[in-house]
Design a protein around this motif. Structure first.
Motif, PDB file in Angstrom:
ATOM      1  N   TRP A 355       0.859  -1.178   0.000  1.00  0.00           N
ATOM      2  CA  TRP A 355       0.000   0.000   0.000  1.00  0.00           C
ATOM      3  C   TRP A 355       0.903   1.238   0.000  1.00  0.00           C
ATOM      4  CZ3 TRP A 355      -4.077  -1.340   4.378  1.00  0.00           C
ATOM      5  CH2 TRP A 355      -4.837  -2.437   3.958  1.00  0.00           C
ATOM      6  N   GLU A 464      -1.295   0.772   9.114  1.00  0.00           N
ATOM      7  CA  GLU A 464      -2.447   0.131   8.467  1.00  0.00           C
ATOM      8  C   GLU A 464      -3.748   0.836   8.849  1.00  0.00           C
ATOM      9  OE1 GLU A 464      -4.072  -4.409   7.985  1.00  0.00           O
ATOM     10  OE2 GLU A 464      -3.711  -3.679  10.021  1.00  0.00           O
ATOM     11  N   ALA A 465      -3.881   1.182  10.131  1.00  0.00           N
ATOM     12  CA  ALA A 465      -5.092   1.871  10.585  1.00  0.00           C
ATOM     13  C   ALA A 465      -5.235   3.220   9.895  1.00  0.00           C
ATOM     14  CB  ALA A 465      -5.063   2.049  12.111  1.00  0.00           C
ATOM     15  N   LEU A 468      -6.463   2.512   6.382  1.00  0.00           N
ATOM     16  CA  LEU A 468      -7.873   2.092   6.347  1.00  0.00           C
ATOM     17  C   LEU A 468      -8.796   3.286   6.574  1.00  0.00           C
ATOM     18  CD1 LEU A 468      -7.640  -1.304   8.280  1.00  0.00           C
ATOM     19  CD2 LEU A 468      -7.981  -0.962   5.815  1.00  0.00           C
ATOM     20  N   ASP A 469      -8.405   4.192   7.470  1.00  0.00           N
ATOM     21  CA  ASP A 469      -9.197   5.415   7.664  1.00  0.00           C
ATOM     22  C   ASP A 469      -9.258   6.225   6.374  1.00  0.00           C
ATOM     23  OD1 ASP A 469      -9.698   4.800  10.285  1.00  0.00           O
ATOM     24  OD2 ASP A 469      -8.191   6.154  11.117  1.00  0.00           O
ATOM     25  N   PHE A 471      -8.758   5.071   3.255  1.00  0.00           N
ATOM     26  CA  PHE A 471      -9.518   4.349   2.228  1.00  0.00           C
ATOM     27  C   PHE A 471     -11.018   4.564   2.408  1.00  0.00           C
ATOM     28  CE2 PHE A 471      -5.845   1.142   1.805  1.00  0.00           C
ATOM     29  CZ  PHE A 471      -5.354   1.769   0.666  1.00  0.00           C
ATOM     30  N   ALA A 472     -11.428   4.698   3.670  1.00  0.00           N
ATOM     31  CA  ALA A 472     -12.852   4.893   3.946  1.00  0.00           C
ATOM     32  C   ALA A 472     -13.369   6.201   3.371  1.00  0.00           C
ATOM     33  CB  ALA A 472     -13.104   4.835   5.454  1.00  0.00           C
TER      34      ALA A 472
END
Length: 503
Positions: A355, A464-465, A468-469, A471-472
């Motif tokens: 990523w 990663e967190a 993911l935030d 990507f949201a």
């Protein structure tokens, strides 16, 4: 005037011609000769510059482009080549060689300390190729913390500045004279007032809007201030192609901050259009701090000619953390394209996940091919870029890479909530990187950058967190979007792609 008229009469000009006409007749052939001479000089200069371009330009495509333009339109191409044509910062290389006798023993002693304390990363955790690129060892015994966005970043940096007792090193690409910039100014001034040795290095191109009084006030307060000064030296007088894009703060040789944030109100969510402004930095405590000091020392020596007296005593993080950290400085003074090779190696090492987040996504063909191969071998490859961008040409050029990457399964997400400015990478389960390098040719080859590569599963979870935030708040883009746009837009994308080596 009488002498001019007498010369016209000797040239048998008609007596009835007015003095103005005769003056024009006198000047016209000389103007033609001047223009002819200018054309000859321009084409000779273009021819000589094209030979230099063929010998020195790093890629065949770049050499061909410069050679053709320098010989066909030298009036435009020669000034551009003098300004943007170089890809090696030879002046910096020479000065680095001048100081090697003094700094090499220092670095060797530092490495010996690390080995004696068993803080050099052992096999099989070692990253030998990365260490070879960095010319510095990866170290154990570090504590790392991910700082997300302006409030957390500068709260941590200002706390570190306020707690410093001996010295501070501060280096930024952009510093503004706004609310955050004045707070930064106030903290540095206060540190100097209590006896801390404060050294502040800024890039004069990135800080071109910074008022002189801002810098003079710092100097009067006891802060030692230097511009990076990439144009110093006769050979560098005209070039503005090299930028020091590093953002570093070091307090007492015990704590360091590295990442993407500059000093400006936009990073605090006060940009009139691109808000919120998303960024990330890493705070590191432990022996990796000394590895961060090394590139600052080199940059300061280039800018000032002085070697700083810094603390090189190795200490582990007091918390007992044991993250493996590699400080990877890259730039146009390196023998190789170190930054590009770093990303190539990371892409090739990925087995399950890759990523990448970058505000500017303009890779070269070898990076595109590496991303394609990673996706084809089953790696989850995701690229995260902002929906909106503060550089239109970069945004347009980025669209040209969607189709070749999409066809092999690379997913390109566009973040729509504010401006995503952090530069981060996540490889598999335990390797992550946060730093100053964008995913573009300028960072790969022309900018001085600094990346912290961290091998630690817990820290990778934090990164990663963050992904993911983000990507949201993002959408998956596709090549079909560009195909459905009007012809002028598609043409602009292709033209911007041609300028990719300069973006």
């Amino acid at each position: 005037m009488r002498k001019l008229l007498s010369r016209f009469r000797k040239d048998n000009k008609p007596r009835g011609t007015s003095p103005l006409d005769r003056c024009a007749a006198y000047v016209r052939p000389r103007r033609k000769r001047f223009v002819a001479l200018l054309v000859i000089v321009a084409h000779i200069s273009g021819g000589l510059a094209s030979v230099h371009a063929v010998l020195e330009t790093r890629t065949p495509q770049g050499a061909v482009a410069w050679a053709v333009s320098l010989n066909t339109i030298p009036y435009v191409a020669v000034p551009l080549y003098l300004t943007f044509g170089r890809s090696k910062f030879n002046g910096y290389v020479k000065k680095r060689q001048d100081k090697i006798e003094e700094t090499d023993p220092l670095v060797r002693d530092l490495v010996d300390q690390l080995r004696a304390a068993q803080l050099v990363v052992p096999e099989p955790l070692a990253m030998p190729l990365m260490e070879s690129l960095a010319k510095l060892p990866a170290t154990m015994g570090n504590a790392v913390a991910l700082l997300r966005n302006g409030e957390a970043i500068f709260a941590s940096i200002f706390e570190g500045i306020d707690a410093a007792e001996h010295y501070l090193l501060a280096q930024f690409y952009i510093v503004r004279d706004d609310a955050l910039g004045r707070e930064f100014h106030k903290r540095l001034t206060a540190a100097a007032a209590r006896g801390v040795k404060v050294h502040f290095l800024y890039d004069e191109i990135g800080c071109y809007q910074l008022p002189r009084r801002y810098l003079e006030d710092l100097r009067r307060s006891g802060v030692v201030v230097h511009a990076f000064n990439s144009t110093q030296g006769r050979a560098n007088r005209f070039q503005i192609n090299f930028r020091n894009h590093r953002k570093i703060v070091v307090a007492d040789g015990r704590h360091a901050w590295v990442g993407g944030a500059n000093v400006g109100d936009e990073y605090m969510g006060r940009h009139p259009r691109l808000t919120p402004w998303l960024d990330a930095m890493v705070k590191v405590t432990g022996p990796a701090v000394q590895m961060v000091q090394v590139p600052f020392l080199e940059d300061w020596f280039w800018a000032s000619g002085q070697l700083l007296d810094l603390d090189w005593t190795v200490q582990t993080a007091p918390s007992g953390d044991s993250s493996a950290v590699l400080s990877l400085p890259t730039g146009p003074a390196d023998r190789y394209d170190t930054c590009a090779l770093f990303f190539m190696n990371a892409i090739q090492r990925a087995e399950r996940r890759l990523w990448i987040a970058s505000p500017y996504f303009v890779p070269d063909q070898q990076i595109v091919s590496a991303l394609q191969l990673a996706a084809m071998r089953g790696v989850d490859v995701r690229i995260l870029v902002p929906e909106d961008c503060d550089h239109m040409l970069v945004r347009l050029a980025g669209w040209s890479f969607v189709a070749p990457l999409e066809m092999v399964g690379v997913q390109i997400f566009r973040h729509g909530n504010g401006f995503l400015h952090h530069k981060a990478m996540l490889v598999d389960e335990d390797v992550s990187a946060v730093g100053t390098a964008n995913f573009d040719n300028r960072s790969f080859r022309l900018n001085f950058e600094l990346t912290l590569l961290v091998r630690d599963a817990a820290f990778a979870k934090e990164v990663e967190a963050m992904f993911l935030d983000d990507f949201a708040d993002s959408r998956l883009s596709s090549a079909q979007e560009l195909a459905e746009r009007a012809f002028p837009v598609r043409l602009a994308v292709r033209i911007a792609r041609l300028l990719a080596p300069l973006l």
